[in-house]
Design a protein around this motif. Structure first.
Motif, PDB file in Angstrom:
ATOM      1  N   ALA A  48      70.253 111.535  56.947  1.00  0.00           N
ATOM      2  CA  ALA A  48      71.211 112.820  56.992  1.00  0.00           C
ATOM      3  C   ALA A  48      71.036 113.518  55.712  1.00  0.00           C
ATOM      4  O   ALA A  48      71.801 113.988  54.897  1.00  0.00           O
ATOM      5  CB  ALA A  48      72.794 112.387  56.940  1.00  0.00           C
ATOM      6  N   GLY A  90      70.688 116.747  53.503  1.00  0.00           N
ATOM      7  CA  GLY A  90      71.355 118.169  53.360  1.00  0.00           C
ATOM      8  C   GLY A  90      72.792 117.892  53.564  1.00  0.00           C
ATOM      9  O   GLY A  90      73.650 118.693  53.665  1.00  0.00           O
ATOM     10  N   VAL A  91      73.236 116.426  53.668  1.00  0.00           N
ATOM     11  CA  VAL A  91      74.553 116.398  53.762  1.00  0.00           C
ATOM     12  C   VAL A  91      75.254 115.973  52.438  1.00  0.00           C
ATOM     13  O   VAL A  91      74.682 114.819  51.750  1.00  0.00           O
ATOM     14  CB  VAL A  91      74.945 115.195  54.903  1.00  0.00           C
ATOM     15  CG1 VAL A  91      76.561 114.713  54.870  1.00  0.00           C
ATOM     16  CG2 VAL A  91      74.171 115.704  56.302  1.00  0.00           C
ATOM     17  N   ASP A  92      76.310 116.427  51.985  1.00  0.00           N
ATOM     18  CA  ASP A  92      77.000 115.879  50.607  1.00  0.00           C
ATOM     19  C   ASP A  92      77.600 114.710  51.025  1.00  0.00           C
ATOM     20  O   ASP A  92      78.247 114.248  51.965  1.00  0.00           O
ATOM     21  CB  ASP A  92      77.933 116.839  50.126  1.00  0.00           C
ATOM     22  CG  ASP A  92      78.688 116.462  48.876  1.00  0.00           C
ATOM     23  OD1 ASP A  92      78.091 115.694  48.188  1.00  0.00           O
ATOM     24  OD2 ASP A  92      79.931 117.091  48.902  1.00  0.00           O
ATOM     25  N   GLU A  97      79.981 115.889  58.214  1.00  0.00           N
ATOM     26  CA  GLU A  97      79.776 117.607  58.590  1.00  0.00           C
ATOM     27  C   GLU A  97      78.601 117.997  57.442  1.00  0.00           C
ATOM     28  O   GLU A  97      78.579 117.702  56.341  1.00  0.00           O
ATOM     29  CB  GLU A  97      80.932 118.310  58.259  1.00  0.00           C
ATOM     30  CG  GLU A  97      80.701 119.663  58.408  1.00  0.00           C
ATOM     31  CD  GLU A  97      81.911 120.694  58.627  1.00  0.00           C
ATOM     32  OE1 GLU A  97      81.793 121.838  58.962  1.00  0.00           O
ATOM     33  OE2 GLU A  97      83.094 120.219  58.160  1.00  0.00           O
ATOM     34  N   ARG A  98      77.486 118.517  58.142  1.00  0.00           N
ATOM     35  CA  ARG A  98      76.512 119.289  57.584  1.00  0.00           C
ATOM     36  C   ARG A  98      76.839 120.717  57.637  1.00  0.00           C
ATOM     37  O   ARG A  98      76.862 121.341  58.560  1.00  0.00           O
ATOM     38  CB  ARG A  98      75.430 118.972  57.719  1.00  0.00           C
ATOM     39  CG  ARG A  98      74.106 119.726  57.068  1.00  0.00           C
ATOM     40  CD  ARG A  98      72.753 119.160  57.137  1.00  0.00           C
ATOM     41  NE  ARG A  98      72.290 119.022  58.517  1.00  0.00           N
ATOM     42  CZ  ARG A  98      70.933 118.715  58.721  1.00  0.00           C
ATOM     43  NH1 ARG A  98      70.194 117.998  57.809  1.00  0.00           N
ATOM     44  NH2 ARG A  98      70.526 118.795  60.028  1.00  0.00           N
ATOM     45  N   THR A  99      77.014 121.403  56.447  1.00  0.00           N
ATOM     46  CA  THR A  99      77.305 122.759  56.242  1.00  0.00           C
ATOM     47  C   THR A  99      76.066 123.643  56.584  1.00  0.00           C
ATOM     48  O   THR A  99      74.925 123.236  56.428  1.00  0.00           O
ATOM     49  CB  THR A  99      77.962 123.137  54.893  1.00  0.00           C
ATOM     50  OG1 THR A  99      77.026 122.730  54.077  1.00  0.00           O
ATOM     51  CG2 THR A  99      79.429 122.606  54.819  1.00  0.00           C
ATOM     52  N   ARG A 131      67.555 122.848  62.667  1.00  0.00           N
ATOM     53  CA  ARG A 131      68.015 122.073  61.829  1.00  0.00           C
ATOM     54  C   ARG A 131      69.512 122.350  62.274  1.00  0.00           C
ATOM     55  O   ARG A 131      70.343 123.282  62.317  1.00  0.00           O
ATOM     56  CB  ARG A 131      67.966 122.695  60.560  1.00  0.00           C
ATOM     57  CG  ARG A 131      68.826 121.753  59.498  1.00  0.00           C
ATOM     58  CD  ARG A 131      68.489 122.370  57.989  1.00  0.00           C
ATOM     59  NE  ARG A 131      68.921 121.294  56.938  1.00  0.00           N
ATOM     60  CZ  ARG A 131      70.136 121.578  56.403  1.00  0.00           C
ATOM     61  NH1 ARG A 131      70.817 122.581  56.785  1.00  0.00           N
ATOM     62  NH2 ARG A 131      70.579 120.464  55.498  1.00  0.00           N
ATOM     63  N   PHE A 162      73.763 121.986  62.136  1.00  0.00           N
ATOM     64  CA  PHE A 162      74.741 121.698  61.239  1.00  0.00           C
ATOM     65  C   PHE A 162      75.997 121.840  61.948  1.00  0.00           C
ATOM     66  O   PHE A 162      75.930 121.934  63.065  1.00  0.00           O
ATOM     67  CB  PHE A 162      74.690 122.907  60.317  1.00  0.00           C
ATOM     68  CG  PHE A 162      74.618 124.209  61.069  1.00  0.00           C
ATOM     69  CD1 PHE A 162      75.932 124.842  61.234  1.00  0.00           C
ATOM     70  CD2 PHE A 162      73.384 125.004  61.215  1.00  0.00           C
ATOM     71  CE1 PHE A 162      75.878 126.098  61.852  1.00  0.00           C
ATOM     72  CE2 PHE A 162      73.636 126.294  61.873  1.00  0.00           C
ATOM     73  CZ  PHE A 162      74.714 126.689  62.272  1.00  0.00           C
ATOM     74  N   GLY A 185      69.451 111.737  50.631  1.00  0.00           N
ATOM     75  CA  GLY A 185      69.642 111.935  52.271  1.00  0.00           C
ATOM     76  C   GLY A 185      69.864 110.894  53.025  1.00  0.00           C
ATOM     77  O   GLY A 185      69.855 110.784  54.289  1.00  0.00           O
TER      78      GLY A 185
END
Length: 149
Positions: free
Chosen positions: A61, A63-65, A83-85, A102, A104, A129
């Motif tokens: 994942a 780019g996901v916080d 959730e990926r913004t 990509r 989101f 990630g």
């Protein structure tokens, strides 16, 4: 048309049947979740493997916080959600994209685990990630050498 034609690869009906199964697996159909792979492009991509003492799950994942990830284990089903913004693309006139590959937004993946796992012994780490989840197998499920007398 007979049943043999429906299951024959390459026929229109066989392809429709495959697509229906794929949709049911992805969206849910009241059946239990599965460790079968999801459709290509499902997010996050997941690898599931075994060791003699654990089940290892890797969710990719980027780019996901880490704070946006949720991990739950309920009745042998591991759920990875989050959730990926969307990326900040600047001013309104620059937000139009010709192509967007990509994904989101919110996501949710469910993985059915074997019956011999120990739900009280789960470890999860997120780094670079990649979410790594290790679920230990119950001690009584481990192979044991039996002495012969």
């Amino acid at each position: 048309m007979n049943d043999t034609m429906l299951n024959f690869p390459g026929t229109l009906f066989g392809e429709l049947e495959r697509l229906q199964r794929q949709l049911e697996d992805t969206m849910g159909s009241g059946r239990a979740a599965s460790i079968r792979p999801a459709a290509p492009g499902a997010f996050p991509a997941i690898n599931v493997g075994n060791t003699p003492t654990s089940v290892e799950i890797y969710a990719f994942a980027p780019g996901v916080d880490a704070a946006a990830l949720e991990l739950t284990l309920d009745r042998g089903v591991l759920i990875v959600a989050g959730e990926r913004t969307a990326p900040d693309t600047g001013s309104a006139e620059h937000r139009f994209a010709y192509s967007r590959e990509r994904p989101f937004g919110r996501f949710r993946r469910a993985i059915t685990l074997p019956d011999d796992i120990d739900p009280s012994r789960v470890e999860a780490k997120y780094q670079d990630g990649v979410l790594r989840v290790s679920v230990a197998r119950r001690a009584e499920a481990q192979p044991q050498r039996i002495a012969i007398q």
